[in-house]
Design a protein around this motif. Sequence first.
Motif, mmCIF file in Angstrom:
data_model
loop_
_atom_site.group_PDB
_atom_site.id
_atom_site.type_symbol
_atom_site.label_atom_id
_atom_site.label_comp_id
_atom_site.label_asym_id
_atom_site.label_seq_id
_atom_site.Cartn_x
_atom_site.Cartn_y
_atom_site.Cartn_z
ATOM 1 N N VAL A 2 79.564 28.016 90.448
ATOM 2 C CA VAL A 2 78.417 28.918 90.438
ATOM 3 C C VAL A 2 77.190 28.165 90.940
ATOM 4 C CG1 VAL A 2 76.972 30.446 89.043
ATOM 5 C CG2 VAL A 2 79.402 30.183 88.483
ATOM 6 N N SER A 3 76.679 28.579 92.101
ATOM 7 C CA SER A 3 75.464 27.984 92.662
ATOM 8 C C SER A 3 74.300 28.922 92.383
ATOM 9 C CB SER A 3 75.617 27.770 94.173
ATOM 10 O OG SER A 3 76.690 26.907 94.454
ATOM 11 N N VAL A 4 73.364 28.479 91.544
ATOM 12 C CA VAL A 4 72.173 29.280 91.211
ATOM 13 C C VAL A 4 71.079 28.905 92.214
ATOM 14 C CG1 VAL A 4 70.428 29.781 89.465
ATOM 15 C CG2 VAL A 4 72.814 29.394 88.780
ATOM 16 N N LEU A 5 70.602 29.891 92.948
ATOM 17 C CA LEU A 5 69.631 29.645 94.015
ATOM 18 C C LEU A 5 68.204 29.939 93.568
ATOM 19 C CD1 LEU A 5 71.326 31.125 97.216
ATOM 20 C CD2 LEU A 5 71.626 28.876 96.156
ATOM 21 N N ASP A 6 67.264 29.402 94.343
ATOM 22 C CA ASP A 6 65.847 29.729 94.241
ATOM 23 C C ASP A 6 65.463 30.363 95.578
ATOM 24 O OD1 ASP A 6 63.075 29.801 94.340
ATOM 25 O OD2 ASP A 6 62.780 27.731 93.677
ATOM 26 N N THR A 7 65.279 31.678 95.587
ATOM 27 C CA THR A 7 64.963 32.390 96.836
ATOM 28 C C THR A 7 63.476 32.689 96.976
ATOM 29 O OG1 THR A 7 65.415 34.539 95.798
ATOM 30 C CG2 THR A 7 67.246 33.465 96.945
ATOM 31 N N ARG A 8 62.626 32.035 96.209
ATOM 32 C CA ARG A 8 61.174 32.285 96.280
ATOM 33 C C ARG A 8 60.372 31.069 96.743
ATOM 34 N NH1 ARG A 8 59.670 37.418 96.856
ATOM 35 N NH2 ARG A 8 61.290 38.636 95.842
ATOM 36 N N GLN A 9 60.691 29.911 96.207
ATOM 37 C CA GLN A 9 59.793 28.770 96.345
ATOM 38 C C GLN A 9 59.798 28.139 97.739
ATOM 39 O OE1 GLN A 9 58.670 24.919 93.473
ATOM 40 N NE2 GLN A 9 60.536 26.074 93.128
ATOM 41 N N TYR A 10 60.888 28.329 98.493
ATOM 42 C CA TYR A 10 61.017 27.649 99.784
ATOM 43 C C TYR A 10 61.142 28.623 100.952
ATOM 44 C CZ TYR A 10 62.457 24.367 96.165
ATOM 45 O OH TYR A 10 62.509 23.624 95.018
ATOM 46 N N ARG A 11 61.010 29.909 100.690
ATOM 47 C CA ARG A 11 61.265 30.904 101.723
ATOM 48 C C ARG A 11 60.116 31.039 102.712
ATOM 49 N NH1 ARG A 11 61.054 37.065 100.260
ATOM 50 N NH2 ARG A 11 62.784 36.675 98.824
ATOM 51 N N SER A 12 60.428 31.579 103.877
ATOM 52 C CA SER A 12 59.396 31.963 104.832
ATOM 53 C C SER A 12 58.686 33.210 104.322
ATOM 54 C CB SER A 12 60.018 32.263 106.193
ATOM 55 O OG SER A 12 60.771 31.178 106.680
ATOM 56 N N LYS A 13 57.420 33.324 104.637
ATOM 57 C CA LYS A 13 56.679 34.518 104.260
ATOM 58 C C LYS A 13 57.323 35.741 104.892
ATOM 59 C CE LYS A 13 51.992 36.421 104.152
ATOM 60 N NZ LYS A 13 50.573 36.217 104.544
ATOM 61 N N GLN A 14 57.367 36.846 104.160
ATOM 62 C CA GLN A 14 58.015 38.047 104.658
ATOM 63 C C GLN A 14 57.440 38.449 106.018
ATOM 64 O OE1 GLN A 14 56.595 37.682 101.653
ATOM 65 N NE2 GLN A 14 57.953 38.437 100.020
ATOM 66 N N PRO A 15 58.295 38.798 106.984
ATOM 67 C CA PRO A 15 57.809 39.143 108.324
ATOM 68 C C PRO A 15 57.249 40.569 108.379
ATOM 69 C CG PRO A 15 60.171 39.417 108.246
ATOM 70 C CD PRO A 15 59.761 38.853 106.904
ATOM 71 N N CYS A 16 56.510 40.837 109.420
ATOM 72 C CA CYS A 16 56.026 42.198 109.720
ATOM 73 C C CYS A 16 55.263 42.828 108.558
ATOM 74 C CB CYS A 16 57.177 43.104 110.147
ATOM 75 S SG CYS A 16 58.034 42.528 111.627
ATOM 76 N N GLY A 17 54.603 41.983 107.758
ATOM 77 C CA GLY A 17 53.778 42.514 106.683
ATOM 78 C C GLY A 17 54.521 42.935 105.441
ATOM 79 N N ASP A 18 55.828 42.592 105.327
ATOM 80 C CA ASP A 18 56.612 42.889 104.131
ATOM 81 C C ASP A 18 56.928 44.387 104.050
ATOM 82 O OD1 ASP A 18 58.010 42.407 101.801
ATOM 83 O OD2 ASP A 18 56.285 41.775 100.628
ATOM 84 N N GLY A 19 57.631 44.784 103.017
ATOM 85 C CA GLY A 19 57.938 46.188 102.793
ATOM 86 C C GLY A 19 59.213 46.644 103.482
ATOM 87 N N PHE A 20 59.417 47.963 103.519
ATOM 88 C CA PHE A 20 60.583 48.585 104.149
ATOM 89 C C PHE A 20 60.167 49.080 105.525
ATOM 90 C CE2 PHE A 20 61.538 48.548 99.720
ATOM 91 C CZ PHE A 20 62.919 48.551 99.592
ATOM 92 N N LYS A 21 60.733 48.492 106.569
ATOM 93 C CA LYS A 21 60.286 48.808 107.926
ATOM 94 C C LYS A 21 61.439 48.743 108.918
ATOM 95 C CE LYS A 21 55.586 47.139 107.122
ATOM 96 N NZ LYS A 21 54.580 46.105 107.404
ATOM 97 N N PRO A 22 61.329 49.494 110.022
ATOM 98 C CA PRO A 22 62.294 49.368 111.114
ATOM 99 C C PRO A 22 61.777 48.417 112.189
ATOM 100 C CG PRO A 22 60.949 51.306 111.461
ATOM 101 C CD PRO A 22 60.411 50.631 110.207
ATOM 102 N N ASN A 23 62.665 47.990 113.038
ATOM 103 C CA ASN A 23 62.285 47.297 114.273
ATOM 104 C C ASN A 23 61.387 46.080 114.033
ATOM 105 O OD1 ASN A 23 63.635 49.305 115.850
ATOM 106 N ND2 ASN A 23 61.868 50.657 115.525
ATOM 107 N N CYS A 24 61.753 45.233 113.081
ATOM 108 C CA CYS A 24 60.985 44.008 112.853
ATOM 109 C C CYS A 24 61.691 42.859 113.566
ATOM 110 C CB CYS A 24 60.842 43.716 111.359
ATOM 111 S SG CYS A 24 59.941 42.189 111.001
ATOM 112 N N ALA A 25 61.295 42.590 114.785
ATOM 113 C CA ALA A 25 61.942 41.543 115.587
ATOM 114 C C ALA A 25 61.768 40.171 114.969
ATOM 115 C CB ALA A 25 61.382 41.564 117.004
ATOM 116 N N ALA A 26 60.661 39.958 114.253
ATOM 117 C CA ALA A 26 60.401 38.642 113.658
ATOM 118 C C ALA A 26 61.451 38.269 112.623
ATOM 119 C CB ALA A 26 59.012 38.622 113.034
ATOM 120 N N ALA A 27 62.135 39.261 112.040
ATOM 121 C CA ALA A 27 63.165 38.964 111.043
ATOM 122 C C ALA A 27 64.332 38.204 111.647
ATOM 123 C CB ALA A 27 63.656 40.257 110.400
ATOM 124 N N ASP A 28 64.486 38.234 112.975
ATOM 125 C CA ASP A 28 65.577 37.540 113.649
ATOM 126 C C ASP A 28 65.226 36.115 114.065
ATOM 127 O OD1 ASP A 28 67.351 39.712 113.517
ATOM 128 O OD2 ASP A 28 66.460 40.631 115.302
#
Length: 533
Positions: free
Chosen positions: A313-339
């Motif tokens: 069991v690998s317990v992760l930390d998905t907050r402290q080292y992540r990139s800032k959410q792309p395209c202003g965060d939220g639920f969105k289509p066509n966010c090329a920066a996510a790639d």
Amino acid sequence: MFDPDCYPMFDRRKLLKGALGAGLLASGLPIVASSPVRAQFKQNPFSLGVASGDPAADGFVLWTRLAPEPLEARGGMPSVPITVTWEIATDPDLKQITRSGSEVARIELGHSIHVEVEGLEPARDYFYRFRVGDAESRIGRARTLPAPGVDVAQLRFAAAGCQAWEGGYYTAWRGIADDNLDMVFHYGDYIYEYAFIPMDRYGRALPRLMPKDFPICVTVTDYRRRYALYKSDPDLQAAQASCPFLSSFDDHEVADNWAAETDRNTPADAFLFRRAAAFQAWYEHMPVRRSLMPRGPNLTAYRRFQIGNLANVSVLDTRQYRSKQPCGDGFKPNCAAADDAARTMIGTQQEKWLADGYRSIQATWQVLAQQVLFAHLDWRSYPFVPESEAPVVNLDSWDGANAARDRIMRAWADAQVKNPVVLTGDMHRGVALDLNRDWRDPASACVGVEFLATSISSGGNGSPTLSNAEALHANNPHLKFISDQRGYHRHTVTPDRWQADFRVVDQVSIAGALVSTVKSFVVEAGKPGLSEA
């Protein structure tokens, strides 16, 4: 709106270092140097219960916090250190004492206690309690892990989280306590940092209210009081006394949708002070090892637990080292920066640690215990997302860092991981998904599964069905189940199969409602993919 011209520029790391030196933040060194004393209490100092956690084959962590007046700024405690004794036995009545000792509870850590016990037998139950003065805690049950490399017939555990106080009662935690499990994975959102509200966003009465003097959490006192309120719940206390917890955190332990050194509503320099306060309070209230004690705004929370040769069991930390959410965060289509190939959810060092573990640790089941949805999911047709011809994704999830998800799945392939299982939370929905080798191609081979546990109480009562479920399934062939009810997942794991029971509470707006299993899924070892039990 944040105006950078209104804030002076300074080196935030030097500032935090200076704050630690000045005693403004706990650094692990005592500020009050007086000798420990024995204390007498007019009220129960164990009002927040007891817990065990971070189990190993030879021991575990025992936790409690002295707080006779838990909602007061200092929990009703004096500033002096207090000696607390502890006992461990092999029987539930504590007649057969096998270990005992004492620890000092200090104001610098909120008078919390973290006892790291070693030298016990693997794969067996132990029972424990604390004493201070004339006061005695309830008896808790802990359990050691099987030794690495040994055959394990069965593991039973729960995955749970997202427990907003105002959302409803913690009946699901009572269900977990009654299940007599080996352990619990708490994926995060143990608290919510929001200020007191008298009603929900629709003007409806809430099942229960926080005290009116609860502001939004910013200081360590704010966060301590919030944990104290949540931990006052008897159902949560029963669950935490029933078996060891693998504790993690998501966003609301600090601030909604925070990412690395950024928060949507706070300038970065100020946010790091807030993160330091939040991490200190989290550590003070979790049954985790001293290696997880924060150093200012930094805390190394990712770690692994090896359960014989059955599961890693690998317990992760998905907050402290992540990139800032792309395209202003939220639920969105066509966010090329996510790639963008440079984007990450867990950082380069944690990615390497994870891949190294896959290559070096052999286990039938490789478990990724983390916080936000790993699988790609097209949210079109969901009520709160924008209408679009293109897929709509949640940019706070792994859909906001597609290359990072690809690297994890490539690590599975490189290490020939046959049975990856991802455990997730955050969405306040009960979800089961197949994981395809190429998330862009629904026809690609299934290589693993994901179980996303619903909330304990966040989101209110919910509903057994979703009005848009048909469209969600049509847009996501790998989506096998989704429900809006509150509850938890109960997992039963053997060398041959993994069964996940979706346990739900009829309603969280009343205490003591019925807990039942609404759906069960099975994965056969060596045959990735979900089937109904």
